[in-house]
Design an enzyme around this catalytic site. Sequence first.
Site, PDB file in Angstrom:
ATOM      1  N   GLY A  19      -9.455   6.030   8.263  1.00  0.00           N
ATOM      2  CA  GLY A  19      -9.188   4.941   9.193  1.00  0.00           C
ATOM      3  C   GLY A  19      -9.043   5.429  10.606  1.00  0.00           C
ATOM      4  N   ARG A  23     -12.508   3.166  19.191  1.00  0.00           N
ATOM      5  CA  ARG A  23     -12.619   3.603  20.583  1.00  0.00           C
ATOM      6  C   ARG A  23     -13.663   4.688  20.823  1.00  0.00           C
ATOM      7  NH1 ARG A  23      -6.568   4.682  21.878  1.00  0.00           N
ATOM      8  NH2 ARG A  23      -7.429   5.677  23.732  1.00  0.00           N
ATOM      9  N   GLY A  88      -1.086   2.697   6.351  1.00  0.00           N
ATOM     10  CA  GLY A  88      -0.124   3.509   7.078  1.00  0.00           C
ATOM     11  C   GLY A  88      -0.148   4.968   6.659  1.00  0.00           C
ATOM     12  N   GLY A 149       5.402   7.858  18.646  1.00  0.00           N
ATOM     13  CA  GLY A 149       6.713   7.714  18.030  1.00  0.00           C
ATOM     14  C   GLY A 149       7.696   8.616  18.769  1.00  0.00           C
TER      15      GLY A 149
HETATM   16  C1  UD1 Z   1       1.110   8.515  14.670  1.00  0.00           C
HETATM   17  C2  UD1 Z   1       2.616   8.596  14.396  1.00  0.00           C
HETATM   18  C3  UD1 Z   1       3.373   8.671  15.705  1.00  0.00           C
HETATM   19  C4  UD1 Z   1       2.897   9.844  16.515  1.00  0.00           C
HETATM   20  C5  UD1 Z   1       1.365   9.795  16.695  1.00  0.00           C
HETATM   21  C6  UD1 Z   1       0.877  11.081  17.284  1.00  0.00           C
HETATM   22  C7  UD1 Z   1       3.057   7.390  12.324  1.00  0.00           C
HETATM   23  C8  UD1 Z   1       3.569   6.127  11.720  1.00  0.00           C
HETATM   24  N1  UD1 Z   1       3.023   7.450  13.636  1.00  0.00           N
HETATM   25  O1  UD1 Z   1       0.910   7.274  15.360  1.00  0.00           O
HETATM   26  O2  UD1 Z   1       4.765   8.809  15.473  1.00  0.00           O
HETATM   27  O3  UD1 Z   1       3.533   9.875  17.773  1.00  0.00           O
HETATM   28  O4  UD1 Z   1       0.694   9.625  15.442  1.00  0.00           O
HETATM   29  O5  UD1 Z   1      -0.480  11.006  17.615  1.00  0.00           O
HETATM   30  O6  UD1 Z   1       2.720   8.315  11.599  1.00  0.00           O
HETATM   31  N2  UD1 Z   1      -4.202   7.438   8.938  1.00  0.00           N
HETATM   32  C9  UD1 Z   1      -4.683   7.306   7.654  1.00  0.00           C
HETATM   33  N3  UD1 Z   1      -4.373   6.195   6.951  1.00  0.00           N
HETATM   34  C10 UD1 Z   1      -3.598   5.199   7.466  1.00  0.00           C
HETATM   35  C11 UD1 Z   1      -3.129   5.342   8.792  1.00  0.00           C
HETATM   36  C12 UD1 Z   1      -3.443   6.472   9.506  1.00  0.00           C
HETATM   37  O7  UD1 Z   1      -5.377   8.192   7.145  1.00  0.00           O
HETATM   38  O8  UD1 Z   1      -3.362   4.241   6.743  1.00  0.00           O
HETATM   39  C13 UD1 Z   1      -4.547   8.669   9.687  1.00  0.00           C
HETATM   40  C14 UD1 Z   1      -5.450   8.414  10.880  1.00  0.00           C
HETATM   41  O9  UD1 Z   1      -6.813   8.595  10.530  1.00  0.00           O
HETATM   42  C15 UD1 Z   1      -4.988   9.472  11.865  1.00  0.00           C
HETATM   43  C16 UD1 Z   1      -3.527   9.665  11.517  1.00  0.00           C
HETATM   44  O10 UD1 Z   1      -3.353   9.194  10.208  1.00  0.00           O
HETATM   45  O11 UD1 Z   1      -5.664  10.694  11.646  1.00  0.00           O
HETATM   46  C17 UD1 Z   1      -2.585   8.960  12.495  1.00  0.00           C
HETATM   47  O12 UD1 Z   1      -2.788   7.586  12.434  1.00  0.00           O
HETATM   48  P1  UD1 Z   1      -2.747   6.691  13.737  1.00  0.00           P
HETATM   49  O13 UD1 Z   1      -2.980   5.277  13.338  1.00  0.00           O
HETATM   50  O14 UD1 Z   1      -3.631   7.273  14.766  1.00  0.00           O
HETATM   51  O15 UD1 Z   1      -1.208   6.854  14.143  1.00  0.00           O
HETATM   52  P2  UD1 Z   1      -0.554   6.611  15.554  1.00  0.00           P
HETATM   53  O16 UD1 Z   1      -0.287   5.168  15.745  1.00  0.00           O
HETATM   54  O17 UD1 Z   1      -1.313   7.333  16.584  1.00  0.00           O
END
Ligand code: UD1
Length: 456
Positions: A19, A23, A88, A149
């Site tokens: 996911g 952008r 998430g 975060g």
């Molecule tokens: C996340 C952190 C945030 C931190 C930031 C740093 C959480 C809840 N938040 O926010 O505290 O400051 O990264 O960059 O962890 N992903 C999945 N499956 C999902 C959701 C995300 O694989 O269901 C992966 C995304 O591909 C990405 C990573 O996890 O590689 C982070 O996800 P993203 O949605 O970018 O988190 P942020 O909102 O940036």
Amino acid sequence: MTSLPQPSRRWLAVVLAAGEGTRMASSRPKVLHEVAGLSLIGHVLASASRAGADGVAVVVGPGREDVASEVRRRRADARVFVQEKRLGTAHAVLAARDAIADGFDDVVVLFGDTPLVRAETIGDLRVPVAEGAAVAVLGFEAEDPAGYGRLLVHDGELTAIREHKDASPEERSVRLCNAGLMAFDGRRILGLLEAVGNANAAGEYYLTDAVEVARSRGMQARARTVAEEEVQGVNDRVQLAAAEAIAQRRLRKAAMLAGATMIAPETVFLSYDTVIGRDVLIEPHVVISPGSVLEDGCVVHAFTHIEGGRVGPGALVGPLARLRPGAVLATRSKIGNFVEIKNSTVGEGAKVNHFTYLGDTIVGAGANVGAGTITCNYDGFGKARTEIGAGAFIGSNSSLVAPVKIGDGAYVGAGSVITQDVPPDSLAVARARQFVREGWAKSFRESKAAARAKKE
Ligand code: UD1
Ligand code: CA
């Protein structure tokens, strides 16, 4: 700060790559975009491997075979898990449950789009876990904390991570942010993540909530910090270019500290796997693609592109030369301006100084390939080989039509089109024989001038 964890502790790296936003404006998944010639996820896997990961699990989105095969290319024993729905980061980690349940001492969660994390930082994050913490979080002082975060610290203890969306104005004033990397005690991680709920602004299962869960159970949570530069994520192509700039700075610095001279390092572009020996000189405006080796004492002159291949000890390349994959330049050989070398070996001390294309060719030691020599290695269907013997001399502007062999010590006259093998130590000339008519030009001009005078 860097006391390394016990090497005997076995650990699993879980890389999240399921996911992403839109952008990047790309048909390619974000983690397959490249920095210094290697995919973003390739960088993360390399750091995990360098940090000694005993196991690697990668979580990808549904149908992402392309990401899965890049993962296997970079780490053959990696296990790939699919997160069917993007619910998430905690939910994503749980997709790798089977790997986590294998009984690792530590589990480190990394993001596939954060390519600049160093192996040392990963090792450092494992220290608090080795010391008894249930979870350790990597933090950084953000220039602009919006969107990250926040790490909430009370009396030196990490009490919670608050996502930007959920933070109060007071919490938003905190600049210490979550980089995304977290290390867990391998025996407690599943229990913690299973207790994470999704009652928040995004309706997601936040990995970051594991901190509050751990605290509520009387377990310790600790934070480590790192420079922002190292944990910059890539969400769009502007950030991709920023990551590239940082990666290039690191590569140049490492090459210079290992004994390479760069006159204008900011104009030299290296690849993640470029191998550079001692006393190598790299002039300005040089681009080096993956799969390239520059051996001790070689010189790469300005405006040269090395797209793979090996520059041998003391060899000279360029200015304005192009080496392509399979180019091997032996010791003290010389490749000059506007020369392209593909899948060819240039022997010790041989010279190919100007305006030449060599493809699928072997050039013997000490040979001299004159200006404008072209190997005709392709007939529109297949490639054929050319051999130029040791000490041979190819006159300027010759075409060598492959397959063809020029024997050791042979001469080829300038302007020849060579279609048959040339025996050693012989001369081959394959061009129209020159004839001279003395006085012809003068009488030509006179007769033309007379004809014009008659008309006027
Ligand atoms: C996340 C952190 C945030 C931190 C930031 C740093 C959480 C809840 N938040 O926010 O505290 O400051 O990264 O960059 O962890 N992903 C999945 N499956 C999902 C959701 C995300 O694989 O269901 C992966 C995304 O591909 C990405 C990573 O996890 O590689 C982070 O996800 P993203 O949605 O970018 O988190 P942020 O909102 O940036
Ligand atoms: Ca992100």
